[in-house]
Design a protein around this motif. Structure first.
Motif, PDB file in Angstrom:
ATOM      1  N   GLY A  65      20.537  -7.785  -9.964  1.00  0.00           N
ATOM      2  CA  GLY A  65      18.878  -7.785 -10.184  1.00  0.00           C
ATOM      3  C   GLY A  65      17.900  -7.635  -8.952  1.00  0.00           C
ATOM      4  N   ILE A  66      18.297  -6.728  -8.373  1.00  0.00           N
ATOM      5  CA  ILE A  66      17.478  -6.240  -7.191  1.00  0.00           C
ATOM      6  C   ILE A  66      16.217  -5.342  -8.008  1.00  0.00           C
ATOM      7  CG2 ILE A  66      16.647  -4.403  -5.152  1.00  0.00           C
ATOM      8  CD1 ILE A  66      19.985  -5.308  -4.476  1.00  0.00           C
ATOM      9  N   GLU A  67      16.352  -5.166  -8.679  1.00  0.00           N
ATOM     10  CA  GLU A  67      14.925  -3.842  -9.606  1.00  0.00           C
ATOM     11  C   GLU A  67      14.043  -6.041  -9.825  1.00  0.00           C
ATOM     12  OE1 GLU A  67      16.127  -1.246 -11.944  1.00  0.00           O
ATOM     13  OE2 GLU A  67      17.175  -0.021 -10.929  1.00  0.00           O
ATOM     14  N   LYS A  68      14.466  -6.840 -10.547  1.00  0.00           N
ATOM     15  CA  LYS A  68      13.753  -7.362 -11.000  1.00  0.00           C
ATOM     16  C   LYS A  68      12.615  -8.374  -9.624  1.00  0.00           C
ATOM     17  CE  LYS A  68      12.269 -10.312 -13.831  1.00  0.00           C
ATOM     18  NZ  LYS A  68      10.989  -9.258 -15.320  1.00  0.00           N
ATOM     19  N   LEU A  69      13.859  -8.447  -8.698  1.00  0.00           N
ATOM     20  CA  LEU A  69      13.517  -9.557  -7.406  1.00  0.00           C
ATOM     21  C   LEU A  69      12.358  -8.125  -6.900  1.00  0.00           C
ATOM     22  CD1 LEU A  69      16.674 -10.083  -6.027  1.00  0.00           C
ATOM     23  CD2 LEU A  69      14.955 -11.636  -6.765  1.00  0.00           C
ATOM     24  N   TRP A  70      12.297  -7.456  -6.677  1.00  0.00           N
ATOM     25  CA  TRP A  70      11.086  -6.235  -5.820  1.00  0.00           C
ATOM     26  C   TRP A  70      10.275  -6.413  -6.647  1.00  0.00           C
ATOM     27  CZ3 TRP A  70      15.398  -1.427  -5.879  1.00  0.00           C
ATOM     28  CH2 TRP A  70      15.554  -1.615  -3.974  1.00  0.00           C
ATOM     29  N   GLY A  96      17.731   8.627  -5.543  1.00  0.00           N
ATOM     30  CA  GLY A  96      16.353   8.375  -5.703  1.00  0.00           C
ATOM     31  C   GLY A  96      15.397   7.395  -5.923  1.00  0.00           C
ATOM     32  N   ILE A  97      14.338   7.356  -5.852  1.00  0.00           N
ATOM     33  CA  ILE A  97      13.776   5.460  -5.560  1.00  0.00           C
ATOM     34  C   ILE A  97      12.610   6.714  -6.921  1.00  0.00           C
ATOM     35  CG2 ILE A  97      12.030   4.368  -4.619  1.00  0.00           C
ATOM     36  CD1 ILE A  97      14.544   3.277  -3.772  1.00  0.00           C
ATOM     37  N   TYR A  98      11.820   5.685  -7.669  1.00  0.00           N
ATOM     38  CA  TYR A  98      10.735   5.783  -9.421  1.00  0.00           C
ATOM     39  C   TYR A  98      10.209   4.313  -8.381  1.00  0.00           C
ATOM     40  CZ  TYR A  98       8.682   5.137 -12.901  1.00  0.00           C
ATOM     41  OH  TYR A  98       7.621   5.422 -13.920  1.00  0.00           O
ATOM     42  N   LEU A  99       9.088   5.119  -7.637  1.00  0.00           N
ATOM     43  CA  LEU A  99       8.096   3.753  -7.982  1.00  0.00           C
ATOM     44  C   LEU A  99       6.739   3.450  -8.576  1.00  0.00           C
ATOM     45  CD1 LEU A  99       6.483   1.323  -6.039  1.00  0.00           C
ATOM     46  CD2 LEU A  99       6.077   3.241  -4.325  1.00  0.00           C
ATOM     47  N   GLU A 100       6.667   3.127  -9.329  1.00  0.00           N
ATOM     48  CA  GLU A 100       5.056   3.428 -10.374  1.00  0.00           C
ATOM     49  C   GLU A 100       4.582   1.220  -9.762  1.00  0.00           C
ATOM     50  OE1 GLU A 100       6.145   4.033 -14.142  1.00  0.00           O
ATOM     51  OE2 GLU A 100       4.115   2.379 -14.882  1.00  0.00           O
ATOM     52  N   SER A 101       3.557   2.062  -9.418  1.00  0.00           N
ATOM     53  CA  SER A 101       2.466   1.066  -8.626  1.00  0.00           C
ATOM     54  C   SER A 101       1.521   0.755  -9.196  1.00  0.00           C
ATOM     55  CB  SER A 101       2.313   1.330  -6.792  1.00  0.00           C
ATOM     56  OG  SER A 101       1.121   0.834  -6.544  1.00  0.00           O
ATOM     57  N   ARG A 102       0.618  -0.179 -10.227  1.00  0.00           N
ATOM     58  CA  ARG A 102      -0.750  -0.042 -10.076  1.00  0.00           C
ATOM     59  C   ARG A 102      -1.620  -0.757  -9.156  1.00  0.00           C
ATOM     60  NH1 ARG A 102       0.130  -2.007 -16.636  1.00  0.00           N
ATOM     61  NH2 ARG A 102       1.208  -0.120 -16.860  1.00  0.00           N
ATOM     62  N   GLY A 103      -1.389  -0.710  -8.030  1.00  0.00           N
ATOM     63  CA  GLY A 103      -2.584  -0.760  -6.547  1.00  0.00           C
ATOM     64  C   GLY A 103      -2.473  -2.466  -6.598  1.00  0.00           C
ATOM     65  N   GLU A 104      -1.094  -2.991  -6.587  1.00  0.00           N
ATOM     66  CA  GLU A 104      -0.697  -5.022  -6.261  1.00  0.00           C
ATOM     67  C   GLU A 104      -0.296  -4.342  -4.650  1.00  0.00           C
ATOM     68  OE1 GLU A 104      -1.179  -7.596  -8.437  1.00  0.00           O
ATOM     69  OE2 GLU A 104      -3.025  -6.309 -10.203  1.00  0.00           O
ATOM     70  N   LYS A 105      -0.058  -5.324  -4.674  1.00  0.00           N
ATOM     71  CA  LYS A 105       0.944  -5.621  -3.128  1.00  0.00           C
ATOM     72  C   LYS A 105       2.137  -5.492  -3.483  1.00  0.00           C
ATOM     73  CE  LYS A 105       0.774 -10.794  -2.441  1.00  0.00           C
ATOM     74  NZ  LYS A 105       0.701 -11.441  -3.177  1.00  0.00           N
ATOM     75  N   ASN A 106       2.405  -5.956  -5.234  1.00  0.00           N
ATOM     76  CA  ASN A 106       3.925  -5.559  -5.201  1.00  0.00           C
ATOM     77  C   ASN A 106       3.837  -4.407  -6.447  1.00  0.00           C
ATOM     78  OD1 ASN A 106       2.340  -7.016  -6.964  1.00  0.00           O
ATOM     79  ND2 ASN A 106       3.704  -9.019  -5.950  1.00  0.00           N
ATOM     80  N   PRO A 107       5.105  -3.845  -5.783  1.00  0.00           N
ATOM     81  CA  PRO A 107       5.364  -2.820  -7.117  1.00  0.00           C
ATOM     82  C   PRO A 107       5.668  -3.598  -8.306  1.00  0.00           C
ATOM     83  CG  PRO A 107       7.334  -3.254  -6.140  1.00  0.00           C
ATOM     84  CD  PRO A 107       6.364  -3.735  -5.075  1.00  0.00           C
ATOM     85  N   TYR A 108       4.875  -2.916  -9.288  1.00  0.00           N
ATOM     86  CA  TYR A 108       5.140  -3.292 -11.063  1.00  0.00           C
ATOM     87  C   TYR A 108       6.330  -2.653 -11.545  1.00  0.00           C
ATOM     88  CZ  TYR A 108       3.509  -3.306 -15.619  1.00  0.00           C
ATOM     89  OH  TYR A 108       3.693  -3.310 -17.000  1.00  0.00           O
ATOM     90  N   ARG A 109       7.052  -1.769 -10.857  1.00  0.00           N
ATOM     91  CA  ARG A 109       8.765  -1.341 -11.179  1.00  0.00           C
ATOM     92  C   ARG A 109       9.127   0.050 -10.424  1.00  0.00           C
ATOM     93  NH1 ARG A 109      13.075  -1.086 -12.786  1.00  0.00           N
ATOM     94  NH2 ARG A 109      14.031   0.429 -14.443  1.00  0.00           N
ATOM     95  N   LEU A 110      10.542  -0.440  -9.476  1.00  0.00           N
ATOM     96  CA  LEU A 110      10.795  -0.003  -8.289  1.00  0.00           C
ATOM     97  C   LEU A 110      11.868   0.381  -9.011  1.00  0.00           C
ATOM     98  CD1 LEU A 110      10.350   1.055  -5.616  1.00  0.00           C
ATOM     99  CD2 LEU A 110      10.770  -0.964  -4.672  1.00  0.00           C
ATOM    100  N   LYS A 111      12.763   1.007  -9.540  1.00  0.00           N
ATOM    101  CA  LYS A 111      13.986   1.777 -10.166  1.00  0.00           C
ATOM    102  C   LYS A 111      15.015   2.330  -9.114  1.00  0.00           C
ATOM    103  CE  LYS A 111      16.506   3.896 -12.712  1.00  0.00           C
ATOM    104  NZ  LYS A 111      18.296   3.354 -12.586  1.00  0.00           N
ATOM    105  N   VAL A 112      15.886   2.248  -9.144  1.00  0.00           N
ATOM    106  CA  VAL A 112      17.205   3.100  -7.706  1.00  0.00           C
ATOM    107  C   VAL A 112      17.449   4.089  -8.557  1.00  0.00           C
ATOM    108  CG1 VAL A 112      18.817   2.873  -6.337  1.00  0.00           C
ATOM    109  CG2 VAL A 112      17.443   1.234  -5.643  1.00  0.00           C
ATOM    110  N   VAL A 113      17.660   4.915  -8.565  1.00  0.00           N
ATOM    111  CA  VAL A 113      18.535   6.358  -9.205  1.00  0.00           C
ATOM    112  C   VAL A 113      19.874   6.135  -8.699  1.00  0.00           C
ATOM    113  CG1 VAL A 113      18.628   8.247 -10.511  1.00  0.00           C
ATOM    114  CG2 VAL A 113      16.894   7.283  -9.921  1.00  0.00           C
TER     115      VAL A 113
END
Lengths: 363, 542
Positions: free
Chosen positions: B223-228, B487-504
């Motif tokens: 569950g790394i993507e959730k932990l992220w 691939g790294i998919y990063l969706e940010s909402r300007g916070e200090k932690n990522p909103y969604r970070l996914k590994v392809v």
């Protein structure tokens, strides 16, 4: 020329007469049976231990490693420690297996290799079983082993073991054909199946691989390939291909039952190598070169038992060399090799040997 | 780019265009399959490769982002489809257009609960069938009571469902049996010496011949993507080394690069050089391990030891510079963690000196061995089209003649300053995949040779603040990891932690194609083909 070779039957004869002077005949025989049985079992276990140690060391040197070096000097006691460990291990009882066959199978495997082991001519006058159909007997008893493997695979009630057993059945039955053909070539050439006579002929006339020139050499190569396959060793270790079938037919075995398979595998290698040296390399016959009297005499002074074990060791080294160099074949390639190459070559070769023997075109 | 926009808006006027890293179109869900087909088939667009399929929870809507790439033109487009129905979210499958969507959509279903109409096999892929809830949704209940640690093993029920729309627009659910009733099924894995980790193949056999393989992943999913989502950006980096541990450097490189690009941080040249060299060392390390394990899987244990002998030298270099041999923790946002060890260059030169001889030895011992060749040549044939369709990037794709090397297509770090060949074989069999990797070791050495004496002086990292806030937006970055495009998919909402970070991850696509590759071959070939694909399980089970 033979007189220089020490005859071990002097010792055995002496024990025999010694016993018979004090005990009635049946008692003497009984004691002899027990003694021989013990000696064979002891030798069997000792050879297995030595082989396990030897293989581990040799394999290590092939692989740029050191091998066992912690238990005792040069790791010599490693296999003894392993033996003790396997003796005290629990025999795990598995549910839903055919209990009787499951427990019987390892004994069949060990039985077949013990019987074949008894036919080995260890030295001059050092042979337990020697009768006029010796080679045929070896063939017959060593094929009991496949029964044990098939039963093991079947009775374990495991799909992996079943596949392993099926592969093994197909492989061993196929390759027995080639072994048979190359043995037959020797039998035709020598005109006898008795092991002691086979050796005697090679002592007087020279090793078959030299006297029988090309056809005998072909038979030797076929025997070596088929023999390696017969012992389920790499590159023919499909029945227990660990990267495919985890451990093949003996996956479910534990403790000493697994130990039996392990032991039998090593001893079968010894037997295959021993038969190779018996049939082609003169058994315990010393190396003689025509005309070099002094050299031949010196060779005769080396005890026959050393000749036999030396030749067998060389053969075993070659078999180990195969295993630690080649990748594994696939089942269809394996059968392809046997039925499309080895068997036809074996038949043609047999014909050549027959012609050679009839027209006496050999040394 | 204008051409793409024009084509899409003519085909589908409802598509909403927005600017971004690549042109992005928001598409109504039910129109997506038709658009996907058009984008794939159109001669001027030829979006024949689905580089990433990312599920997402945007709060009010659940949806999927598709990253499409054209192999021929190397242009990109992003599609977005979403549904507002959170109770029973349904989208349309594109698995008939891009085969790798099959596994990717199952992952989305597993984590977001979005079901796809037209998907042939709508089962969870990582989690157990009885898992409650969809973990990557923002409203997921993470309490212990929601999902207790199961005490019983899961039964294999071998049934799956498939959704379709019937004539009057209603959604129908069909239950499908994965295997025939009389199939002889063996479980290869989860504990098996040749699966290179905890992977589970349910294999239907006909004698020794494989009829079908059903892949079960997720045994080591962490569950790394959730932990992220709960970590600050510098913290997220540490997980990358635990994905594909044989591409630890490249993985981390990708994430760092993605964040740096979003933050518009200029990385010092020295760091770029070091990163490139580390990536190549990692590739050599990985390919040596590949050689070793493939040889062992084929029964040649001696070759294993030979491969490990040289791999040890690479690990020693890592050990000195990074203080670790496996999880290197070396790259950081803005550069690398520490400067190189004084021995670094000398040791690399030693490696360059011994490797040609070692490779020759490998070829003598194994590659040219008749048994090894017979086992590999013609096994697991993968055509160029299938390689692209299944998104089998990296050496596996290049074995089929697909020039998919990210280092060449979209150069990053200092790959545009070095010259090296992209190794291509066209046979597409296991031997080609094997040879690609062996030749890539030579190319990596060649790259190292060019860089080792030219590392510029200067800082090894830019000083970054401990709390980083990535500007709002969607970012996607690929690097060439040891086994393909990572691939790294990063969706940010300007916070200090990522909103969604996914590994392809490349391995996921490789495993997705395994059923296609092994059908009709023997058990022993499954081992060969699996080894030649060289997937790593932590890369698949993130």
């Amino acid at each position: 020329m033979q007189d220089n070779i020490f005859d071990f039957s002097i010792v055995t004869q002496w024990i025999d007469t010694f016993l018979r002077t004090y005990i009635p005949d049946w008692g003497a025989l009984l004691i002899e049976f027990v003694l021989i049985g013990l000696a064979l079992l002891l030798l069997y276990a000792l050879i297995a231990l030595a082989l396990i140690y030897g293989e581990r060391k040799i394999c290590a040197f092939f692989q740029c490693r050191l091998g066992p070096n912690r238990v005792g000097p040069l790791g010599l006691f490693q296999s003894i420690a392993d033996m003790l460990k396997i003796l005290i291990k629990e025999l795990i009882d598995i549910k839903h297996t055919d209990k009787f066959l499951f427990n019987l199978a390892p004994y069949l495997v060990i039985l077949s290799s013990m019987l074949a082991f008894g036919c080995m001519p260890f030295g001059k006058g050092l042979q337990v079983l020697d009768f006029n159909i010796g080679v045929f007997f070896i063939m017959a008893v060593s094929s009991i082993g496949v029964l044990g493997i098939l039963l093991a695979g079947w009775s374990s009630n495991n799909k992996y073991t079943l596949i392993g057993a099926m592969r093994s059945g197909a492989q061993m039955i196929s390759y027995e054909l080639s072994i048979g053909l190359s043995m037959l070539a020797v039998v035709v050439y020598a005109g006898t199946m008795q092991t002691s006579q086979l050796v005697d002929q090679q002592v007087t006339n020279g090793w078959f691989i030299f006297t029988g020139h090309i056809p005998m050499f072909i038979a030797f190569v076929i025997y070596l390939i088929a023999g390696t396959a017969e012992t389920n060793r790499g590159p023919f270790d499909l029945p227990e291909a660990e990267s495919e079938l985890t451990a093949g037919y003996h996956t479910e075995y534990s403790g000493i039952h697994f130990g039996f398979y392990y032991l039998a595998e090593y001893l079968n290698m010894f037997i295959v190598a021993g038969i190779a040296s018996l049939l082609f390399l003169g058994g315990w016959a010393p190396l003689h070169i025509g005309g070099w009297e002094a050299f031949n005499n010196i060779m005769d002074y080396i005890p026959s038992i050393i000749w036999f074990f030396g030749k067998t060791a060389v053969m075993m080294f070659i078999i180990m060399w195969f295993k630690w160099t080649f990748p594994r074949l696939r089942i269809d390639q394996l059968l392809h090799l046997e039925w499309k190459y080895l068997v036809p070559i074996g038949f043609v070769n047999l014909l050549l040997v027959v012609l050679m023997t009839i027209f006496k075109i050999h040394f | 780019m204008a051409n793409i926009q024009e084509k899409i808006t003519t085909f589908l006027p409802e598509a909403v265009f927005e600017e971004g890293q690549y042109p992005t179109f928001t598409v109504p869900a039910e129109k997506l399959p038709a658009l996907a087909r058009m984008l794939h088939d159109d001669a001027d667009l030829q979006f024949d490769n689905l580089a990433a399929l990312v599920g997402n929870d945007w709060g009010d809507t659940l949806g999927v982002v598709y990253y499409l790439n054209s192999v021929k033109y190397n242009h990109w487009v992003i599609l977005k489809a979403a549904t507002a129905d959170r109770e029973n979210p349904i989208l349309y499958s594109v698995s008939d257009v891009w085969a790798n969507a099959n596994f990717e959509e199952r992952e989305v279903y597993d984590f977001f609960g979005i079901r796809f109409i037209g998907h042939p096999d709508m089962r969870r892929i990582f989690l157990r069938g009885d898992w409650a809830g969809y973990p990557l949704r923002k409203d997921y209940d993470t309490s212990r009571e929601n999902n207790r640690v199961p005490t019983e093993s899961e039964e294999n029920n071998d049934k799956t469902i498939s959704l379709s729309v019937n004539a009057d627009g209603k959604i129908e659910t069909k239950i499908i049996d994965i295997f025939d009733k009389d199939d002889y099924i063996i479980n290869i894995g989860p504990q098996h010496p040749a699966t290179h980790g905890v992977m589970h193949f349910r294999t239907a056999l006909d004698g020794e011949i494989i009829k079908k393989i059903d892949v079960h992943c997720g045994y080591i999913h962490r569950g790394i993507e959730k932990l992220w989502e709960g970590m600050t950006y510098p913290q997220t980096l540490h997980m990358t080394d635990r994905l594909d541990y044989l591409s630890a450097c490249q993985n981390r490189h990708a994430l760092c690069m993605c964040i740096e690009e979003a933050m518009q941080v200029e990385v010092p040249q020295r760091a770029q050089y070091i990163r490139t060299m580390m990536d190549e060392l990692m590739r050599i390390n990985s390919h040596l391990l590949f050689f070793s394990t493939l040889a062992m899987d084929l029964g040649s244990v001696t070759a294993l030891c030979y491969g490990f002998r040289e791999r040890e030298k690479v690990l020693d270099i890592f050990d000195e510079t990074c203080g670790a041999r496996m999880s290197l923790n070396y790259n950081t946002i803005g550069g690398v963690m520490a400067d190189i060890h004084p021995n670094f260059q000398r040791r690399i030169k030693e490696l360059i000196a011994i490797m040609p001889g070692a490779l020759k030895e490998y070829h003598n011992l194994f590659s040219n061995n008749v048994i090894a060749r017979n086992r590999m040549i013609g096994m697991g044939n993968l055509s160029l089209d299938d390689a692209i369709r299944y998104n089998m990037t990296g050496p596996s794709g290049r074995g089929s003649g697909w020039a998919c090397d990210v280092r060449k297509r979209n150069p990053y770090a200092v790959y545009d300053k070095v010259e090296f060949d992209e190794v291509l074989y066209t046979e597409g069999d296991s031997y080609a995949r094997y040879m690609v990797r062996m030749k890539e070791i030579e190319q990596s050495l060649h790259i190292l040779e060019q860089l080792v004496d030219n590392i510029p002086e200067g800082d090894f990292a830019v000083k970054m603040k401990p709390i980083i806030k990535v500007p709002e937006g969607r970012y996607f970055k690929q690097v060439e990891a040891s086994r393909g495009a990572f691939g790294i998919y990063l969706e940010s909402r300007g916070e200090k932690n990522p909103y969604r970070l996914k590994v392809v991850s490349p391995g996921y696509s490789l495993v997705g194609a395994i059923d296609h590759l092994v059908k009709g071959s023997k058990i022993a070939d499954l081992i060969t083909i699996g080894a030649s694909l060289d997937y790593v399980v932590p890369d698949i089970d993130r």
